[in-house]
Enzyme design. Sequence first.
Site, PDB file in Angstrom:
ATOM      1  N   HIS A 101       0.741  -1.463   0.318  1.00 51.35           N
ATOM      2  CA  HIS A 101      -0.196  -0.158  -0.073  1.00 51.35           C
ATOM      3  C   HIS A 101       0.479   0.837  -0.191  1.00 51.35           C
ATOM      4  O   HIS A 101       1.683   1.413   0.383  1.00 51.35           O
ATOM      5  CB  HIS A 101      -0.996  -0.304   1.186  1.00 51.35           C
ATOM      6  CG  HIS A 101      -0.271  -0.119   2.934  1.00 51.35           C
ATOM      7  ND1 HIS A 101       0.363  -1.228   3.028  1.00 51.35           N
ATOM      8  CD2 HIS A 101      -0.231   1.223   3.554  1.00 51.35           C
ATOM      9  CE1 HIS A 101       0.765  -1.063   4.069  1.00 51.35           C
ATOM     10  NE2 HIS A 101       0.744   0.240   4.836  1.00 51.35           N
ATOM     11  N   HIS A 103       0.829   4.899   0.851  1.00 52.63           N
ATOM     12  CA  HIS A 103      -0.123   6.424   1.902  1.00 52.63           C
ATOM     13  C   HIS A 103       0.222   7.287   1.483  1.00 52.63           C
ATOM     14  O   HIS A 103       1.564   8.034   1.267  1.00 52.63           O
ATOM     15  CB  HIS A 103       0.436   6.063   3.659  1.00 52.63           C
ATOM     16  CG  HIS A 103       1.091   4.983   4.433  1.00 52.63           C
ATOM     17  ND1 HIS A 103      -0.083   4.927   4.939  1.00 52.63           N
ATOM     18  CD2 HIS A 103       1.773   3.991   4.270  1.00 52.63           C
ATOM     19  CE1 HIS A 103      -0.111   3.805   5.692  1.00 52.63           C
ATOM     20  NE2 HIS A 103       1.021   3.328   5.378  1.00 52.63           N
TER      21      HIS A 103
END
Length: 136
Positions: A101, A103
């Site tokens: 992922h 951010h």
Amino acid sequence: MSDQNCIFCRIAAGEIPSATLFEDEKFRVILDVGPAAKGHTLILPKKHYANIMEMPPELVGEAFRLAKKAAEKQAEVLGCDGVNVLQNNGEAAGQTVFHFHIHVIPRFKGDKVSVGWKPGTLSDADKEELIQSLSL
């Protein structure tokens, strides 16, 4: 491919509700439920990859294109002074959910968000060794 024990797989698949900002067949982009700053966004691939080393290069590129769009939208809407685009791989690097992922964190002058390190030094010996061993 998904991992039923992975919370980000379940969020990306829509099994767990999320504040979704964008979705297509490959990604879900959501607001982080534990934000570092207002507007903190996560880019999640729908397929499970533990880290960047497991992902196909094209998909990594697509993820970072979404991160760019998210950063541009944050600057436009929130008027932030800067943006951190952060991607951790492995526990030693600060990864706590082992599903790739990114951010995207809006930053404001004087905020209390901390993303950084104390700069070290690059010795001549290390530089030569690393140029030989890490050159792409």
